[in-house]
Design a protein around this motif. Structure first.
Motif, PDB file in Angstrom:
ATOM      1  N   ALA A   1       0.831  -1.198   0.000  1.00  0.00           N
ATOM      2  CA  ALA A   1       0.000   0.000   0.000  1.00  0.00           C
ATOM      3  C   ALA A   1       0.866   1.248   0.000  1.00  0.00           C
TER       4      ALA A   1
ATOM      5  N   ALA B   1      -0.985   8.459   0.855  1.00  0.00           N
ATOM      6  CA  ALA B   1      -1.731   9.400   0.014  1.00  0.00           C
ATOM      7  C   ALA B   1      -0.754  10.179  -0.860  1.00  0.00           C
TER       8      ALA B   1
ATOM      9  N   GLU C   1      -5.747   9.872   3.744  1.00  0.00           N
ATOM     10  CA  GLU C   1      -5.256   8.567   4.192  1.00  0.00           C
ATOM     11  C   GLU C   1      -6.250   7.850   5.083  1.00  0.00           C
TER      12      GLU C   1
ATOM     13  N   LYS D   1     -11.107   5.222   2.860  1.00  0.00           N
ATOM     14  CA  LYS D   1     -10.847   3.963   2.160  1.00  0.00           C
ATOM     15  C   LYS D   1     -10.705   4.200   0.653  1.00  0.00           C
ATOM     16  N   VAL D   2      -9.630   3.637   0.089  1.00  0.00           N
ATOM     17  CA  VAL D   2      -9.395   3.744  -1.352  1.00  0.00           C
ATOM     18  C   VAL D   2     -10.606   3.171  -2.090  1.00  0.00           C
ATOM     19  N   GLY D   3     -11.105   3.940  -3.057  1.00  0.00           N
ATOM     20  CA  GLY D   3     -12.247   3.503  -3.860  1.00  0.00           C
ATOM     21  C   GLY D   3     -13.599   3.843  -3.276  1.00  0.00           C
TER      22      GLY D   3
ATOM     23  N   ARG E   1     -14.142   9.038  -0.310  1.00  0.00           N
ATOM     24  CA  ARG E   1     -12.827   9.457  -0.800  1.00  0.00           C
ATOM     25  C   ARG E   1     -12.973  10.191  -2.133  1.00  0.00           C
ATOM     26  N   HIS E   2     -13.786   9.645  -3.045  1.00  0.00           N
ATOM     27  CA  HIS E   2     -14.017  10.306  -4.337  1.00  0.00           C
ATOM     28  C   HIS E   2     -14.589  11.710  -4.134  1.00  0.00           C
TER      29      HIS E   2
END
Length: 182
Positions: A18, A21, A146, A149-151, A155-156
């Motif tokens: 991983a 950011a 950070e 959660k990615v995705g 986050r978007h």
């Protein structure tokens, strides 16, 4: 060949680790979330599906794969009568060492980086063509990112909020690739 690619991947510990950011992102003043997502995905897909077979890295991977297949193919023949299990084990160790040497000679980390850099430059060009510009994230923005959660939609939405804000884009602007003073 698939087995060979798996062997190369196993030989590269930490490739999929991983990442923190990013320090930089891309934005366009007042872009809608739908447009922002569509253009980002479109540019990413364009780079992802670019044929990289003519790159030095890809050609090196293919040559390494051929050499590993030849090494492993030669050793997979039925053992000859009279060959002891100790000799067979010694041969297997020799093949393992040869495969390690081949993987090392291919320089997979450098090859993956070359392809990653190529794809990154394609994404950058596409985003610039769509009117986006780079900006740096502050430490506080990175720390918040950070935690998301990615995705995730959250986050978007957070990245879009930063990337569409004209004030942030102005005060945190960074030179776009290929436009920095030389």
């Amino acid at each position: 060949m698939r087995l060979t690619i798996i062997a190369i991947a196993i030989a590269l510990p930490g490739v999929a680790a991983a990442a923190p950011a990013p320090a930089l992102s891309w934005g366009k003043p007042r872009v809608s979330l739908a447009t922002y997502r569509a253009e980002a995905i479109g540019c990413g897909m364009r780079a992802y599906y670019t044929d990289v077979s003519d790159t030095k890295a890809a050609q090196s991977f293919v040559e390494g794969t051929r050499r590993i297949d030849a090494t492993l193919g030669a050793s997979s023949a039925t053992p000859l009568p009279g060959v002891s299990s100790a000799q067979a084990a010694q041969d297997a160790i020799g093949n393992y060492t040869t495969v390690q040497q081949i993987v090392h000679s291919v320089h997979p980390e450098e090859g993956f980086q070359e392809i990653k850099d190529l794809q990154g430059s394609l994404v950058a060009k596409c985003l610039i063509d769509h009117g986006y510009h780079r900006f740096h994230l502050t430490d506080a923005q990175r720390k918040r990112l950070e935690k998301l959660k990615v995705g995730s939609e959250e986050r978007h939405a957070y990245l879009h909020k930063l990337a569409s804000d004209p004030e942030i884009l102005s005060t945190q602007a960074e030179p776009d690739p290929g436009t920095a003073a030389q």
